[in-house]
Design a protein around this motif. Structure first.
Motif, mmCIF file in Angstrom:
data_model
loop_
_atom_site.group_PDB
_atom_site.id
_atom_site.type_symbol
_atom_site.label_atom_id
_atom_site.label_comp_id
_atom_site.label_asym_id
_atom_site.label_seq_id
_atom_site.Cartn_x
_atom_site.Cartn_y
_atom_site.Cartn_z
ATOM 1 N N ARG A 25 55.446 93.392 39.155
ATOM 2 C CA ARG A 25 54.979 92.880 40.349
ATOM 3 C C ARG A 25 53.153 93.821 40.478
ATOM 4 O O ARG A 25 52.411 92.840 40.726
ATOM 5 C CB ARG A 25 55.716 92.305 41.429
ATOM 6 C CG ARG A 25 56.381 91.997 41.697
ATOM 7 C CD ARG A 25 57.145 91.600 43.309
ATOM 8 N NE ARG A 25 56.698 90.852 43.853
ATOM 9 C CZ ARG A 25 56.893 90.743 45.092
ATOM 10 N NH1 ARG A 25 58.112 90.831 45.998
ATOM 11 N NH2 ARG A 25 56.419 90.232 46.058
ATOM 12 N N ILE A 26 53.572 95.027 39.840
ATOM 13 C CA ILE A 26 51.798 95.776 40.331
ATOM 14 C C ILE A 26 51.795 95.532 39.042
ATOM 15 O O ILE A 26 49.913 94.729 38.685
ATOM 16 C CB ILE A 26 52.187 97.123 40.950
ATOM 17 C CG1 ILE A 26 52.304 96.808 41.760
ATOM 18 C CG2 ILE A 26 50.822 98.160 40.425
ATOM 19 C CD1 ILE A 26 52.520 98.878 42.620
ATOM 20 N N GLN A 27 51.920 95.582 38.142
ATOM 21 C CA GLN A 27 51.647 95.070 36.158
ATOM 22 C C GLN A 27 51.244 93.805 36.425
ATOM 23 O O GLN A 27 50.012 93.890 35.762
ATOM 24 C CB GLN A 27 52.876 96.135 35.294
ATOM 25 C CG GLN A 27 52.592 97.195 35.480
ATOM 26 C CD GLN A 27 54.161 98.095 34.669
ATOM 27 O OE1 GLN A 27 54.904 96.898 34.516
ATOM 28 N NE2 GLN A 27 54.365 98.625 34.190
ATOM 29 N N GLU A 28 51.942 92.859 36.977
ATOM 30 C CA GLU A 28 51.973 91.469 36.371
ATOM 31 C C GLU A 28 50.265 91.062 37.140
ATOM 32 O O GLU A 28 49.692 90.049 37.273
ATOM 33 C CB GLU A 28 52.826 90.350 36.786
ATOM 34 C CG GLU A 28 53.485 90.288 36.220
ATOM 35 C CD GLU A 28 55.062 89.795 36.202
ATOM 36 O OE1 GLU A 28 55.076 88.986 37.713
ATOM 37 O OE2 GLU A 28 56.363 89.837 36.174
ATOM 38 N N ALA A 29 50.546 91.829 38.326
ATOM 39 C CA ALA A 29 48.754 91.293 39.306
ATOM 40 C C ALA A 29 47.685 92.118 38.503
ATOM 41 O O ALA A 29 47.067 92.047 38.281
ATOM 42 C CB ALA A 29 48.840 91.399 40.407
ATOM 43 N N GLY A 30 47.839 92.877 37.458
ATOM 44 C CA GLY A 30 46.347 93.589 36.583
ATOM 45 C C GLY A 30 46.781 95.590 36.678
ATOM 46 O O GLY A 30 45.998 95.915 36.731
#
Length: 252
Positions: free
Chosen positions: A45-50
């Protein structure tokens, strides 16, 4: 560069705090014990948000593993961010459950102690040389350590959380020379995996808790996670040695 370690971030409040910290621009190291899939979800989820995040295993109840964990943190800092230090630590790993005082066994008491108090104490001690001057520590306590609105069955849990609040003040005092701020948050009734679906399974109990809460609902993980992220941020630069109750006015 801001880098936050969230101990116990595979679900609930820790997961919410990790995501909020990342939204604020921090890289995040999340830890997990048994819930590897949950930690992977937090990272995803953190990576998907950049954002940037990695997950590391840690059993807070086993202090013999802490030196190896510190080495793993050093490696993750170097490999992922090219860094030697981190800037924020969230001690959130814990356990739920309650037993009446007369029925609490020595084994249960020892387990609460090792996970809720001893673990955060020694994890913080192990990681302290890697925490940058001017950084921040946030400990997750509980309003079960308060002076009003107590529920039967939480003498061991609440006592250990009370010790966490006292530890917070001592750390704030001793680490002030390095400009490290130390605070705690004390959530009230919150819909986390520790509750084990109890809020849905026992609607009458839930209704009673809601009735005792001034803002009229059960807490959600992000209610506490947002406050944790704030305490880590520069916006809370003049806040230290405080315990912030995040309970919607429970028992107000």
């Amino acid at each position: 560069m801001s880098i936050t370690i969230v101990v116990g971030a595979s679900s609930g409040i820790g997961q919410a705090a990790a995501i909020r910290a990342a939204e604020g621009g921090s890289g995040v190291i999340v830890t997990y014990n048994s819930n590897k899939d949950g930690a992977a979800e937090t990272v995803s989820r953190i990576q998907e948000a950049g954002g940037t995040a990695v997950a590391l295993p840690l059993d807070v109840g086993d202090s013999a593993t802490f030196p190896a964990f510190r080495t793993a943190v050093e490696q993750a800092l170097a490999d992922t961010w090219g860094a030697q230090k981190f800037t924020g630590l969230v001690n959130n790993a814990g356990m739920g459950g309650g037993t009446l005082f007369a029925d609490t066994t020595e084994e249960q008491l020892d387990h609460f102690y090792s996970v809720i108090f001893k673990g955060p104490y020694l994890v913080t001690q192990a990681l302290l040389p890697l925490l940058d001057d001017g950084g921040a520590i946030v400990n997750t306590a509980s309003n079960s350590a308060g002076t009003a609105g107590l529920s039967e069955g939480y003498s061991a849990y609440g006592s250990m959380k009370g010790a966490v609040i006292v530890l917070t003040r001592y750390l704030a005092k001793e680490l002030s020379g390095r400009r490290i701020r130390v605070n705690s948050v004390s959530p009230g009734p919150t819909r986390t995996p520790f509750a084990g679906g109890a809020f849905e399974e026992f609607p009458e109990m839930t209704a009673q808790l809601v009735q005792r809460t001034a803002l009229g609902r059960i807490g959600e993980p992000d209610d506490a996670g947002s406050v944790i992220a704030f305490l880590l941020s520069d916006g809370a630069r003049w806040v230290t040695a405080q315990d912030i109750e995040v309970a919607g006015g429970f028992n107000l």
